[in-house]
Design an enzyme around this catalytic site. Structure first.
Site, mmCIF file in Angstrom:
data_model
loop_
_atom_site.group_PDB
_atom_site.id
_atom_site.type_symbol
_atom_site.label_atom_id
_atom_site.label_comp_id
_atom_site.label_asym_id
_atom_site.label_seq_id
_atom_site.Cartn_x
_atom_site.Cartn_y
_atom_site.Cartn_z
ATOM 1 N N ARG A 101 13.616 9.965 -2.133
ATOM 2 C CA ARG A 101 14.646 10.827 -2.525
ATOM 3 C C ARG A 101 15.868 10.732 -1.795
ATOM 4 O O ARG A 101 16.893 10.995 -2.280
ATOM 5 C CB ARG A 101 13.823 12.464 -2.325
ATOM 6 N N ASP A 108 -0.336 2.302 8.391
ATOM 7 C CA ASP A 108 -0.964 1.284 9.599
ATOM 8 C C ASP A 108 -0.131 1.609 10.977
ATOM 9 O O ASP A 108 -0.821 1.099 11.969
ATOM 10 C CB ASP A 108 -1.140 -0.018 9.293
ATOM 11 N N GLY A 151 4.804 -7.418 4.369
ATOM 12 C CA GLY A 151 4.740 -8.389 3.049
ATOM 13 C C GLY A 151 5.880 -8.185 2.311
ATOM 14 O O GLY A 151 6.530 -8.951 2.074
ATOM 15 N N LYS A 160 -25.100 15.266 23.499
ATOM 16 C CA LYS A 160 -26.013 15.187 22.435
ATOM 17 C C LYS A 160 -25.700 14.821 21.163
ATOM 18 O O LYS A 160 -26.465 14.403 20.034
ATOM 19 C CB LYS A 160 -26.998 16.592 22.172
ATOM 20 N N VAL A 211 18.170 8.165 -3.031
ATOM 21 C CA VAL A 211 18.585 8.457 -4.351
ATOM 22 C C VAL A 211 19.723 9.493 -4.126
ATOM 23 O O VAL A 211 21.161 9.233 -4.508
ATOM 24 C CB VAL A 211 17.698 8.859 -5.473
ATOM 25 N N ARG A 212 19.634 10.587 -3.437
ATOM 26 C CA ARG A 212 20.596 11.618 -3.030
ATOM 27 C C ARG A 212 21.671 10.991 -2.308
ATOM 28 O O ARG A 212 22.917 11.388 -2.624
ATOM 29 C CB ARG A 212 19.786 12.738 -2.505
ATOM 30 N N GLY A 272 0.861 -1.187 0.122
ATOM 31 C CA GLY A 272 -0.023 -0.038 0.033
ATOM 32 C C GLY A 272 0.687 1.137 0.067
ATOM 33 O O GLY A 272 1.959 1.263 0.866
ATOM 34 N N THR A 277 4.175 2.465 5.861
ATOM 35 C CA THR A 277 2.857 1.920 5.828
ATOM 36 C C THR A 277 2.023 2.858 6.710
ATOM 37 O O THR A 277 2.577 3.241 7.760
ATOM 38 C CB THR A 277 2.782 0.647 6.134
ATOM 39 N N GLY A 331 -7.182 0.307 8.901
ATOM 40 C CA GLY A 331 -6.334 -0.479 9.953
ATOM 41 C C GLY A 331 -6.813 -1.908 9.834
ATOM 42 O O GLY A 331 -7.656 -2.350 10.877
ATOM 43 N N ARG A 332 -6.282 -2.900 8.831
ATOM 44 C CA ARG A 332 -6.846 -4.254 8.735
ATOM 45 C C ARG A 332 -6.588 -5.085 10.084
ATOM 46 O O ARG A 332 -7.334 -5.993 10.397
ATOM 47 C CB ARG A 332 -6.395 -4.872 7.423
ATOM 48 N N ARG A 385 -17.850 16.079 12.298
ATOM 49 C CA ARG A 385 -18.301 16.410 13.661
ATOM 50 C C ARG A 385 -19.104 17.638 13.420
ATOM 51 O O ARG A 385 -20.007 17.753 14.303
ATOM 52 C CB ARG A 385 -17.140 16.606 14.545
HETATM 53 P P1 ATP Z 1 0.986 -2.877 3.356
HETATM 54 O O1 ATP Z 1 0.765 -3.518 4.728
HETATM 55 O O2 ATP Z 1 1.035 -1.240 3.515
HETATM 56 O O3 ATP Z 1 0.036 -3.032 2.455
HETATM 57 P P2 ATP Z 1 2.588 -4.601 2.616
HETATM 58 O O4 ATP Z 1 4.189 -4.605 2.146
HETATM 59 O O5 ATP Z 1 2.478 -5.598 3.711
HETATM 60 O O6 ATP Z 1 2.101 -3.164 2.827
HETATM 61 P P3 ATP Z 1 1.769 -6.756 0.776
HETATM 62 O O7 ATP Z 1 0.653 -6.661 -0.107
HETATM 63 O O8 ATP Z 1 1.457 -7.630 2.082
HETATM 64 O O9 ATP Z 1 1.877 -5.165 1.340
HETATM 65 O O10 ATP Z 1 3.116 -7.173 0.226
HETATM 66 C C1 ATP Z 1 3.439 -6.597 -0.956
HETATM 67 C C2 ATP Z 1 4.095 -7.554 -2.041
HETATM 68 O O11 ATP Z 1 5.430 -8.241 -1.211
HETATM 69 C C3 ATP Z 1 3.677 -8.445 -2.385
HETATM 70 O O12 ATP Z 1 2.562 -8.090 -3.497
HETATM 71 C C4 ATP Z 1 4.529 -9.602 -2.720
HETATM 72 O O13 ATP Z 1 4.866 -9.334 -3.987
HETATM 73 C C5 ATP Z 1 5.482 -9.476 -1.500
HETATM 74 N N1 ATP Z 1 5.512 -10.272 -0.643
HETATM 75 C C6 ATP Z 1 4.485 -10.542 0.160
HETATM 76 N N2 ATP Z 1 4.518 -11.586 1.312
HETATM 77 C C7 ATP Z 1 5.550 -12.375 0.574
HETATM 78 C C8 ATP Z 1 6.200 -13.469 0.932
HETATM 79 N N3 ATP Z 1 5.928 -14.128 1.991
HETATM 80 N N4 ATP Z 1 7.249 -13.895 0.190
HETATM 81 C C9 ATP Z 1 7.806 -13.231 -0.615
HETATM 82 N N5 ATP Z 1 7.212 -12.109 -1.229
HETATM 83 C C10 ATP Z 1 6.146 -11.304 -0.452
#
Ligand code: ATP
Length: 322
Positions: A21, A127, A104, A215, A24-25, A11, A125, A170-171, A154
């Site tokens: 930035r 969250d 992830g 209220k 890279v810099r 996300g 992220t 916030g999943r 509000r």
């Molecule tokens: P957010 O929590 O903000 O959504 P995130 O990095 O947790 O961010 P994910 O969609 O869970 O988002 O992961 C992003 C990418 O990371 C996935 O699309 C996938 O390509 C890679 N990824 C996730 N889990 C794994 C895993 N177990 N092994 C390898 N690659 C992974």
């Protein structure tokens, strides 16, 4: 290292651009070539790269979203996809990768590091759910966006003596809901980390505050609790007699200009990732912040850490918003 790559994944979060930035810099200033990867791991597999220089990251520090685009790549999570990404890295001489994203994305960075491409993760992220880290890039901007939106809700809630049930992002974590709930003075806050009972924790709380002449009401619900806010609104209206509306803030929470805190944190983390880690040939690390200091952790360890919500803060919210 002579060549590194930088990507944003998962996300999007305000402040990711500031982190890119800084990466890279810092690299350019230290004689390292940087490739920007388009659309996260998807781009890493397909060799979708742009050559970055000092000026290619001009005018992005104040922009939300990510100029490198982001994606969720199911292919990358397979061994075949990962091997393709490794081949692409080798073909382009990429010796290290900075991965800006959430849990992830760090799993992907850990897997790549284990297969010989050193990666450094930067927590980006909204969250704030990265266990090793007190604070993630995008969280502060998102909190402020929620606060601003709910302040507007509000005004109308108050003008009509209503209740508004606001669903925030916030999943898996309630940091956004808890802190935004405090900031907007919510009468009840529902988060995944704390068990709740609608009758006791929402309806009876509202009735108590009604007795004290209140209220209008705001109820903040984290999307991760799995409550249908439209249904909850009907239940509240039936039980209290207060006209109740549901408001799902949705993707508006992700966008917007990053706050000072997000820009500064992103800059510090991006700089650290290159200067303190990749330039010293150190990979398989997550950059984190603890009590204001920038530190780093082994990715595997970081992914196994647990983060708990501040239950005292929740108690304070309950005592004050009555
Ligand atoms: P957010 O929590 O903000 O959504 P995130 O990095 O947790 O961010 P994910 O969609 O869970 O988002 O992961 C992003 C990418 O990371 C996935 O699309 C996938 O390509 C890679 N990824 C996730 N889990 C794994 C895993 N177990 N092994 C390898 N690659 C992974």
């Amino acid at each position: 290292m002579k060549t590194i790559a930088v990507l944003t994944s998962g996300g999007d979060a305000p402040g990711m651009n500031a982190a890119v930035r800084a990466v890279v810099r810092t690299a350019c200033e230290n004689g390292i070539r940087v490739l920007g990867v388009i659309r996260g791991y998807h781009g890493l597999i397909n060799g979708d790269f742009v050559e970055m220089d000092l000026r290619s990251v001009s005018d992005i520090i104040h922009r939300g979203g990510t100029k490198l685009y982001s994606a969720r790549s199911t292919e990358f999570a397979t061994e075949e996809g990962m091997q393709k990404a490794i081949r692409t890295c080798k073909e382009h001489g990429i010796e290290g990768v900075v991965v800006i994203g959430g849990d992830g994305s760090f799993r992907g960075a850990r897997d790549l590091s284990e297969r010989g491409i050193p990666c450094v993760g930067i927590p980006g992220t909204i969250d704030n759910d990265i266990a090793c880290c007190d604070y993630t890039i995008g969280y502060d901007t998102c909190l402020n966006t929620i606060m601003e939106c709910v302040d507007r809700v509000r005004d109308t809630t108050e003008s009509h003596d209503r209740c508004t049930v606001v669903e925030v992002m916030g999943r898996r974590a309630g940091y956004l809901a808890l802190n935004a709930g405090i900031a907007v003075g919510a009468t009840a806050i529902l988060i995944p980390e704390i068990e709740f009972d609608i009758q006791k924790d929402v309806i009876e709380r509202m009735k108590r505050t009604q007795l004290a002449n209140k209220k209008h009401f705001l109820i903040v619900v984290a999307e991760g609790v799995g409550v249908d806010v439209t249904e909850l609104s009907k239940q509240i209206e039936a039980a209290t007699g207060v006209e109740t509306r549901a408001c799902i803030l949705g993707h508006i929470q992700r966008g917007g200009t990053p706050t000072v805190q997000d820009r500064v944190m992103a800059t510090r983390m991006g700089h650290y990732a290159v200067k303190e880690l990749l330039m010293k040939n150190i990979g398989n690390r997550v950059v984190a912040t603890q009590k204001g200091e920038i530190v780093d952790f082994d990715i595997f360890e970081a992914l196994n850490m647990k983060k708990s919500i501040d239950k005292d803060l929740y108690q304070i919210a309950m005592e004050v918003s009555i």
